[in-house]
Design a protein around this motif. Structure first.
Motif, PDB file in Angstrom:
ATOM      1  N   ALA A 112       0.816  -1.216   0.000  1.00  0.00           N
ATOM      2  CA  ALA A 112       0.000   0.000   0.000  1.00  0.00           C
ATOM      3  C   ALA A 112       0.852   1.269   0.000  1.00  0.00           C
ATOM      4  N   SER A 113       2.071   1.172   0.568  1.00  0.00           N
ATOM      5  CA  SER A 113       2.855   2.400   0.718  1.00  0.00           C
ATOM      6  C   SER A 113       3.685   2.740  -0.520  1.00  0.00           C
ATOM      7  N   LEU A 114       3.691   1.864  -1.518  1.00  0.00           N
ATOM      8  CA  LEU A 114       4.430   2.168  -2.746  1.00  0.00           C
ATOM      9  C   LEU A 114       3.451   2.419  -3.884  1.00  0.00           C
ATOM     10  N   ASN A 115       3.678   3.463  -4.636  1.00  0.00           N
ATOM     11  CA  ASN A 115       2.819   3.791  -5.767  1.00  0.00           C
ATOM     12  C   ASN A 115       3.009   2.753  -6.876  1.00  0.00           C
ATOM     13  N   ALA A 116       1.936   1.979  -7.142  1.00  0.00           N
ATOM     14  CA  ALA A 116       2.018   0.853  -8.077  1.00  0.00           C
ATOM     15  C   ALA A 116       2.322   1.293  -9.506  1.00  0.00           C
ATOM     16  N   ARG A 117       2.031   2.554  -9.827  1.00  0.00           N
ATOM     17  CA  ARG A 117       2.209   3.007 -11.215  1.00  0.00           C
ATOM     18  C   ARG A 117       3.586   3.604 -11.469  1.00  0.00           C
ATOM     19  N   MET A 118       4.356   3.720 -10.397  1.00  0.00           N
ATOM     20  CA  MET A 118       5.699   4.300 -10.578  1.00  0.00           C
ATOM     21  C   MET A 118       6.750   3.207 -10.622  1.00  0.00           C
ATOM     22  N   ARG A 119       7.780   3.454 -11.410  1.00  0.00           N
ATOM     23  CA  ARG A 119       8.917   2.534 -11.405  1.00  0.00           C
ATOM     24  C   ARG A 119       9.710   2.734 -10.110  1.00  0.00           C
ATOM     25  N   VAL A 120      10.401   1.638  -9.728  1.00  0.00           N
ATOM     26  CA  VAL A 120      11.101   1.649  -8.441  1.00  0.00           C
ATOM     27  C   VAL A 120      12.110   2.799  -8.349  1.00  0.00           C
ATOM     28  N   GLY A 121      12.779   3.077  -9.452  1.00  0.00           N
ATOM     29  CA  GLY A 121      13.752   4.175  -9.445  1.00  0.00           C
ATOM     30  C   GLY A 121      13.107   5.508  -9.103  1.00  0.00           C
ATOM     31  N   ALA A 122      11.903   5.715  -9.654  1.00  0.00           N
ATOM     32  CA  ALA A 122      11.192   6.967  -9.391  1.00  0.00           C
ATOM     33  C   ALA A 122      10.665   7.007  -7.963  1.00  0.00           C
ATOM     34  N   ILE A 123      10.221   5.836  -7.459  1.00  0.00           N
ATOM     35  CA  ILE A 123       9.722   5.763  -6.079  1.00  0.00           C
ATOM     36  C   ILE A 123      10.842   6.095  -5.094  1.00  0.00           C
ATOM     37  N   VAL A 124      11.968   5.430  -5.284  1.00  0.00           N
ATOM     38  CA  VAL A 124      13.084   5.623  -4.346  1.00  0.00           C
ATOM     39  C   VAL A 124      13.666   7.028  -4.483  1.00  0.00           C
ATOM     40  N   GLY A 125      13.658   7.561  -5.714  1.00  0.00           N
ATOM     41  CA  GLY A 125      14.243   8.878  -5.954  1.00  0.00           C
ATOM     42  C   GLY A 125      13.306  10.037  -5.639  1.00  0.00           C
ATOM     43  N   GLU A 126      12.029   9.743  -5.413  1.00  0.00           N
ATOM     44  CA  GLU A 126      11.048  10.819  -5.245  1.00  0.00           C
ATOM     45  C   GLU A 126      11.383  11.800  -4.101  1.00  0.00           C
ATOM     46  N   PRO A 127      11.808  11.295  -2.938  1.00  0.00           N
ATOM     47  CA  PRO A 127      12.151  12.261  -1.878  1.00  0.00           C
ATOM     48  C   PRO A 127      13.262  13.222  -2.312  1.00  0.00           C
ATOM     49  N   PHE A 165       7.915  -7.482  -7.355  1.00  0.00           N
ATOM     50  CA  PHE A 165       8.763  -7.868  -6.232  1.00  0.00           C
ATOM     51  C   PHE A 165       7.967  -8.598  -5.151  1.00  0.00           C
ATOM     52  N   SER A 166       8.677  -9.399  -4.363  1.00  0.00           N
ATOM     53  CA  SER A 166       8.058 -10.082  -3.220  1.00  0.00           C
ATOM     54  C   SER A 166       7.836  -9.088  -2.084  1.00  0.00           C
ATOM     55  N   GLY A 167       7.099  -9.519  -1.075  1.00  0.00           N
ATOM     56  CA  GLY A 167       6.816  -8.647   0.069  1.00  0.00           C
ATOM     57  C   GLY A 167       8.077  -8.123   0.743  1.00  0.00           C
ATOM     58  N   GLY A 168       9.030  -9.023   0.949  1.00  0.00           N
ATOM     59  CA  GLY A 168      10.281  -8.619   1.598  1.00  0.00           C
ATOM     60  C   GLY A 168      11.061  -7.639   0.739  1.00  0.00           C
ATOM     61  N   GLN A 169      11.075  -7.903  -0.590  1.00  0.00           N
ATOM     62  CA  GLN A 169      11.783  -6.985  -1.498  1.00  0.00           C
ATOM     63  C   GLN A 169      11.105  -5.616  -1.527  1.00  0.00           C
ATOM     64  N   ARG A 170       9.770  -5.626  -1.477  1.00  0.00           N
ATOM     65  CA  ARG A 170       9.047  -4.349  -1.460  1.00  0.00           C
ATOM     66  C   ARG A 170       9.379  -3.553  -0.207  1.00  0.00           C
ATOM     67  N   GLN A 171       9.521  -4.283   0.917  1.00  0.00           N
ATOM     68  CA  GLN A 171       9.882  -3.557   2.137  1.00  0.00           C
ATOM     69  C   GLN A 171      11.293  -2.986   1.996  1.00  0.00           C
ATOM     70  N   ARG A 172      12.177  -3.699   1.293  1.00  0.00           N
ATOM     71  CA  ARG A 172      13.518  -3.144   1.034  1.00  0.00           C
ATOM     72  C   ARG A 172      13.424  -1.865   0.211  1.00  0.00           C
ATOM     73  N   ILE A 173      12.501  -1.847  -0.750  1.00  0.00           N
ATOM     74  CA  ILE A 173      12.290  -0.635  -1.557  1.00  0.00           C
ATOM     75  C   ILE A 173      11.811   0.506  -0.651  1.00  0.00           C
TER      76      ILE A 173
END
Ligand SMILES: Nc1ncnc2c1ncn2[C@@H]1O[C@H](COP(=O)(O)OP(=O)(O)OP(=O)(O)O)[C@@H](O)[C@H]1O
Ligand SMILES: [Mg+2]
Length: 273
Positions: A112-127, A165-173
């Motif tokens: 729920a805390s990660l935007n499903a429509r964004m690529r991981v690079g954009a999610i992690v880089g957003e801040p 990604f798996s649940g654990g990998q998503r938490q790493r993201i």
């Protein structure tokens, strides 16, 4: 308040207005008084740099409400918060923005805390895009890749989407996103409760490694005493909106004083030898 503390919290309170039960209302009745439910009822603590505070308590005791106030995602009704001596609760404008980046949160639900429509690079880089808008796209990408490496995901994760990604990998993201601004304080609210025990244990180990490598101060919130016991240097036990017992982790876990703490410890199953 002591000058060498990272975070000072004094008498923090938050109530919720509870809607009256409409079912008992007949047409023409005067409106029923709105009841008040106290979610966090006067929490006080102070945290020194480098400490790991474990906050443990059962579902509904107010942990997430407290965490969200510490992040200034919701406003307390009353109380004080100071971060490195600065007024954090009352900060506005540029002061608020400058303090915000120094305190980050890891959320319970990595889906729920990660935007499903964004690529991981954009999610992690957003801040970074928000707090360092002058940074070039390439630099932001490089910082995101570096952070993904640090949490144990290769930079090939950058162009993929959270659902791959798996649940654990998503938490790493989620952790990479929380750490990319190099915060001083990280509040992890039930970071492993959505995960299998073994995957959760890896996430806890990761948090501990990153805490050491990045000199973080950590607030680890969980309903699970064993999870908190793994990392906490200090433990606060929360019940019905209050801290009923606080102290050095060894002391609280080995000689609990409050009956509720004693009950929590007694409820942890022993591993048969
Ligand atoms: N927005 C809200 N409006 C009304 N009541 C709320 C709201 N948010 C939380 N509460 C209530 O406040 C209490 C504390 O909730 P909170 O989510 O802080 O507990 P928690 O300790 O995080 O629980 P959990 O372990 O289930 O995550 C609960 O009784 C909850 O129902
Ligand atoms: Mg919660």
């Amino acid at each position: 308040m002591a000058g060498d503390s990272l975070l000072e919290v004094r008498d923090l309170r938050k109530s919720y207005a509870v809607a009256p039960r409409a079912i008992h209302q007949a047409e023409g009745d005067p409106p029923a008084a709105t009841a008040e439910f106290v979610g966090v009822d006067g929490v006080t603590f102070s945290l020194a740099p480098g400490e790991t505070l474990g906050i443990v308590g059962e579902s509904g005791c107010g942990k997430t409400t407290l965490a969200r106030m510490l992040l200034r995602l919701i406003e307390p009704d009353s109380g004080e918060m100071r971060f490195r001596g600065q007024d954090w609760r009352g900060a506005r404008g540029a002061d608020l923005r400058a303090l915000r980046r120094r305190i980050q949160m890891v959320f319970q639900d990595p889906i729920a805390s990660l935007n499903a429509r964004m690529r991981v690079g954009a999610i992690v880089g957003e801040p970074l895009a928000i707090h360092e808008p002058g940074l070039s796209r390439a630099d932001r990408h490089a910082r995101a890749a570096q952070m993904l490496e640090a949490v144990g995901l290769g930079s090939e994760a950058l162009d993929r989407f959270p659902h791959e990604f798996s649940g654990g990998q998503r938490q790493r993201i989620g952790i990479a996103r929380a750490l990319i601004l190099r915060p001083e304080l990280v509040v992890a609210d039930e970071p492993v409760s959505a995960l299998d025990v073994s995957v959760g244990a890896q996430i806890i180990e990761l948090l501990d490694r990153l805490r050491r490598e990045l000199s973080l101060t950590l607030i680890l919130i969980s309903h699970s005493l064993p999870v908190v016991a793994q990392l906490a240097t200090r433990v606060s036990v929360m019940q019905a909106g209050r801290f009923v017992e606080s102290g050095a982790a060894d002391q609280v876990l080995q000689s609990p004083q409050h009956p509720y703490t004693q009950a929590l410890i007694a409820a942890v199953p022993e591993i048969p030898a």
